[in-house]
Design an enzyme around this catalytic site. Structure first.
Site, PDB file in Angstrom:
ATOM      1  N   ASN A   1       0.842  -1.197   0.000  1.00 17.76           N
ATOM      2  CA  ASN A   1       0.000   0.000   0.000  1.00 17.76           C
ATOM      3  C   ASN A   1       0.876   1.245   0.000  1.00 17.76           C
ATOM      4  O   ASN A   1       2.111   1.153  -0.011  1.00 17.76           O
ATOM      5  CB  ASN A   1      -0.969  -0.022   1.193  1.00 17.76           C
ATOM      6  CG  ASN A   1      -0.218  -0.095   2.504  1.00 17.76           C
ATOM      7  OD1 ASN A   1       0.529   0.806   2.848  1.00 17.76           O
ATOM      8  ND2 ASN A   1      -0.402  -1.206   3.233  1.00 17.76           N
TER       9      ASN A   1
ATOM     10  N   LYS B   1     -13.359   1.853  16.017  1.00 20.82           N
ATOM     11  CA  LYS B   1     -12.134   1.039  15.957  1.00 20.82           C
ATOM     12  C   LYS B   1     -11.453   1.007  17.319  1.00 20.82           C
ATOM     13  O   LYS B   1     -10.953  -0.021  17.773  1.00 20.82           O
ATOM     14  CB  LYS B   1     -11.204   1.644  14.898  1.00 20.82           C
ATOM     15  CG  LYS B   1     -10.160   0.714  14.375  1.00 20.82           C
ATOM     16  CD  LYS B   1      -9.524   1.247  13.095  1.00 20.82           C
ATOM     17  CE  LYS B   1     -10.420   1.061  11.890  1.00 20.82           C
ATOM     18  NZ  LYS B   1      -9.813   1.487  10.634  1.00 20.82           N
TER      19      LYS B   1
ATOM     20  N   LYS C   1       8.415 -16.349 -11.165  1.00 22.22           N
ATOM     21  CA  LYS C   1       7.594 -15.287 -11.737  1.00 22.22           C
ATOM     22  C   LYS C   1       6.428 -15.912 -12.500  1.00 22.22           C
ATOM     23  O   LYS C   1       6.631 -16.787 -13.341  1.00 22.22           O
ATOM     24  CB  LYS C   1       8.465 -14.456 -12.682  1.00 22.22           C
ATOM     25  CG  LYS C   1       7.760 -13.259 -13.270  1.00 22.22           C
ATOM     26  CD  LYS C   1       8.690 -12.470 -14.172  1.00 22.22           C
ATOM     27  CE  LYS C   1       7.915 -11.382 -14.883  1.00 22.22           C
ATOM     28  NZ  LYS C   1       8.667 -10.774 -15.963  1.00 22.22           N
TER      29      LYS C   1
ATOM     30  N   PHE D   1      -3.722   3.428  15.234  1.00 23.81           N
ATOM     31  CA  PHE D   1      -3.887   4.434  14.192  1.00 23.81           C
ATOM     32  C   PHE D   1      -5.066   4.041  13.322  1.00 23.81           C
ATOM     33  O   PHE D   1      -5.355   2.851  13.164  1.00 23.81           O
ATOM     34  CB  PHE D   1      -2.620   4.546  13.336  1.00 23.81           C
ATOM     35  CG  PHE D   1      -1.781   5.711  13.750  1.00 23.81           C
ATOM     36  CD1 PHE D   1      -1.082   5.677  14.944  1.00 23.81           C
ATOM     37  CD2 PHE D   1      -1.712   6.862  12.972  1.00 23.81           C
ATOM     38  CE1 PHE D   1      -0.333   6.761  15.367  1.00 23.81           C
ATOM     39  CE2 PHE D   1      -0.969   7.957  13.373  1.00 23.81           C
ATOM     40  CZ  PHE D   1      -0.273   7.912  14.566  1.00 23.81           C
TER      41      PHE D   1
ATOM     42  N   PRO E   1      -3.397 -11.631  10.495  1.00 26.05           N
ATOM     43  CA  PRO E   1      -3.718 -11.417  11.903  1.00 26.05           C
ATOM     44  C   PRO E   1      -3.760  -9.920  12.195  1.00 26.05           C
ATOM     45  O   PRO E   1      -3.016  -9.153  11.583  1.00 26.05           O
ATOM     46  CB  PRO E   1      -2.527 -12.055  12.631  1.00 26.05           C
ATOM     47  CG  PRO E   1      -1.415 -12.052  11.630  1.00 26.05           C
ATOM     48  CD  PRO E   1      -2.059 -12.188  10.283  1.00 26.05           C
ATOM     49  N   ASP E   2      -4.640  -9.496  13.101  1.00 19.59           N
ATOM     50  CA  ASP E   2      -4.637  -8.096  13.534  1.00 19.59           C
ATOM     51  C   ASP E   2      -3.616  -7.980  14.665  1.00 19.59           C
ATOM     52  O   ASP E   2      -3.861  -8.422  15.789  1.00 19.59           O
ATOM     53  CB  ASP E   2      -6.034  -7.671  13.994  1.00 19.59           C
ATOM     54  CG  ASP E   2      -6.095  -6.160  14.186  1.00 19.59           C
ATOM     55  OD1 ASP E   2      -5.208  -5.614  14.881  1.00 19.59           O
ATOM     56  OD2 ASP E   2      -7.013  -5.530  13.635  1.00 19.59           O
ATOM     57  N   ILE E   3      -2.468  -7.418  14.336  1.00 22.66           N
ATOM     58  CA  ILE E   3      -1.345  -7.377  15.278  1.00 22.66           C
ATOM     59  C   ILE E   3      -1.721  -6.575  16.521  1.00 22.66           C
ATOM     60  O   ILE E   3      -1.525  -7.014  17.662  1.00 22.66           O
ATOM     61  CB  ILE E   3      -0.094  -6.766  14.595  1.00 22.66           C
ATOM     62  CG1 ILE E   3       0.273  -7.603  13.360  1.00 22.66           C
ATOM     63  CG2 ILE E   3       1.068  -6.674  15.557  1.00 22.66           C
ATOM     64  CD1 ILE E   3       1.352  -6.981  12.485  1.00 22.66           C
TER      65      ILE E   3
ATOM     66  N   LYS F   1     -10.945  -2.511  19.283  1.00 20.19           N
ATOM     67  CA  LYS F   1      -9.600  -3.027  19.573  1.00 20.19           C
ATOM     68  C   LYS F   1      -9.199  -2.796  21.027  1.00 20.19           C
ATOM     69  O   LYS F   1      -8.072  -3.104  21.428  1.00 20.19           O
ATOM     70  CB  LYS F   1      -8.578  -2.409  18.621  1.00 20.19           C
ATOM     71  CG  LYS F   1      -8.900  -2.701  17.147  1.00 20.19           C
ATOM     72  CD  LYS F   1      -7.733  -2.541  16.207  1.00 20.19           C
ATOM     73  CE  LYS F   1      -8.205  -2.700  14.759  1.00 20.19           C
ATOM     74  NZ  LYS F   1      -7.137  -2.915  13.797  1.00 20.19           N
TER      75      LYS F   1
ATOM     76  N   ASP G   1      -4.456  -6.161   4.935  1.00 15.28           N
ATOM     77  CA  ASP G   1      -5.524  -6.963   5.541  1.00 15.28           C
ATOM     78  C   ASP G   1      -5.454  -8.419   5.101  1.00 15.28           C
ATOM     79  O   ASP G   1      -5.956  -9.305   5.792  1.00 15.28           O
ATOM     80  CB  ASP G   1      -6.882  -6.369   5.168  1.00 15.28           C
ATOM     81  CG  ASP G   1      -7.075  -5.000   5.816  1.00 15.28           C
ATOM     82  OD1 ASP G   1      -6.616  -4.833   6.963  1.00 15.28           O
ATOM     83  OD2 ASP G   1      -7.649  -4.102   5.167  1.00 15.28           O
TER      84      ASP G   1
END
Ligand code: C5P
Length: 396
Positions: free
Chosen positions: A210, A337, A289, A323, A305-307, A341, A279
């Site tokens: 990203n 959020k 390749k 964040f 995984p959501d760290i 979390k 994600d």
């Protein structure tokens, strides 16, 4: 708003070839808001002229202890009384020996003895001079006296030899000056920061990633270091120069980032999760390749995984800061959020203005509500965030 107080310092320059870099150092210091008075030794004036330093500092340059321009004719007292720091850079072996023994036979050595503010030296000399037992003794004496010793670094020397004794670069000295003027609100605390994007491999040359530049996370690592924290930075791939923190772990995928976080989190008091973690990852990345002969290529993606959520769910979690980068409904999505979390603090920004930019406007969400920060450089935003963390942090 009243103007911010100016951080005033006195830069002492002694006789060494690294003195040629002090014009750049002064320029950087002035650029970061410092007012710099320069004092030169006789030997320093062989390497660089007072005119140069006067031009870049915009202030008179001093070298004569009898200079009548100081109102009470006591330059060795007056010049440091409004200063927050004296930095001697480069500090020659001779000047270090003088400091270690309290000698004062010129303006700079005399004002160092007469000062009532912190003193830091940036040694610069030939490697044999640095390793000489007399210099080793003198440096130890400076440390025992509470004088900070910044550097030296190893590398090529002007004399053609290679080894320890290079003055730290002007950028490194300037960042240490910024640190010296920062209140130590996180003193002794261990702060873990994740930054940058993750890189989820598709094949030997392609990946899902990203637009995160890593600038915000690196700025937070730097701001926590300035505030006295011992900082560990876990970074996805970025093109940034790393801040001078205690340790940096370079990772690529979300899985690698999770493993690094798990390794360091037991020793962390505060965890700031800034990384833009992908994600999803590709279930079966190809080692080779992938050729473009297929009409339709299907990638199978599995959630990462959501760290942050895994850290905040620990039995004894560090103080967790999340964040949120949103493209709409910033307040609603950010607060949702934060609750999902289970975070005491979350910093939110719009992706449209935050990603890749040099400045930002964070909105902080905590149990007391919403706290918008004024738009500023990412480093200024990071300093404000660190100050907010320090106010909320309760030792475990
Ligand atoms: O992607 P999301 O908006 O949920 O990110 C919110 C916060 O959670 C960020 O602090 C981010 O670093 C963290 N996060 C994470 N692991 C993920 C996704 C997000 O730690 N897999």
């Amino acid at each position: 708003m009243p103007p911010a107080p100016v951080d005033r310092l006195l830069l002492g320059i002694t006789g060494g070839i690294a003195a040629y870099k002090t014009a750049e150092l002064v320029r950087l210091l002035v650029g970061q808001g410092n007012e710099v008075d320069v004092v030169m030794t006789e030997a320093a004036r062989q390497f660089v002229t007072p005119v140069t330093l006067q031009a870049v500092s915009g202030r008179p340059v001093w070298h004569d202890p009898w200079d009548p321009r100081v109102p009470n004719n006591m330059a060795h007292i007056e010049l440091t009384r409004d200063k927050g720091l004296v930095l001697v850079a480069p500090a020659s072996a001779d000047f270090i020996a003088k400091l270690a023994n309290g000698l004062c036979d010129d303006l700079l050595s005399t004002l160092c003895l007469a000062r009532d503010c912190p003193l830091a030296v940036a040694p610069a000399m030939n490697r044999q001079m640095w390793e000489n037992p007399a210099t080793r003794r003198n440096i130890q004496r400076l440390l025992d006296d509470g004088i900070e010793v910044w550097g030296p670094a190893a590398g090529d020397q002007a004399c053609g030899e290679v080894g320890m004794g290079r003055m730290l670069e002007p950028t490194q000295l300037a960042e240490r000056v910024a640190r010296a003027f920062t209140p130590k609100t996180l003193n002794g605390l261990r702060v873990l920061v994740t930054a940058g994007p993750t890189f989820e491999r598709i094949d030997a040359v392609r990946a899902i990633t990203n637009l995160s530049s890593g600038k915000m996370g690196y700025a937070i690592a730097r701001a926590a270091w300035e505030a006295g924290a011992e900082v560990t930075l876990i970074s996805g791939p970025t093109a940034l120069v790393p801040p001078p923190v205690a340790r940096i772990a370079q990772v690529s995928s979300a899985q690698e980032m999770l493993a690094a976080v798990n390794a360091f989190v037991p020793d962390a008091d505060i965890f700031v999760s800034v990384a833009a973690v992908a994600d999803y990852h590709v279930l079966n990345p190809s080692d080779q390749k992938i050729k473009k002969d297929a009409h339709i290529l299907t990638l199978e993606l599995a959630p990462n995984p959501d760290i942050l959520a895994s850290v905040s769910a620990l039995a004894d979690p560090p103080f967790c800061v999340g964040f949120a980068a949103e493209s709409e409904n910033l307040d609603e999505f950010a607060e949702a959020k934060r609750r999902r979390k289970n975070l005491p603090l979350l910093a939110a920004n719009f992706v449209q203005t935050a990603f890749g930019a040099d400045d930002n406007a964070l909105v902080l969400f905590d149990d007391d509500g919403r706290h918008p920060l004024p738009r500023a450089s990412k480093l200024e935003q990071a300093r404000m965030l660190v100050a907010h963390i320090a106010r909320l942090y309760q030792p475990r």
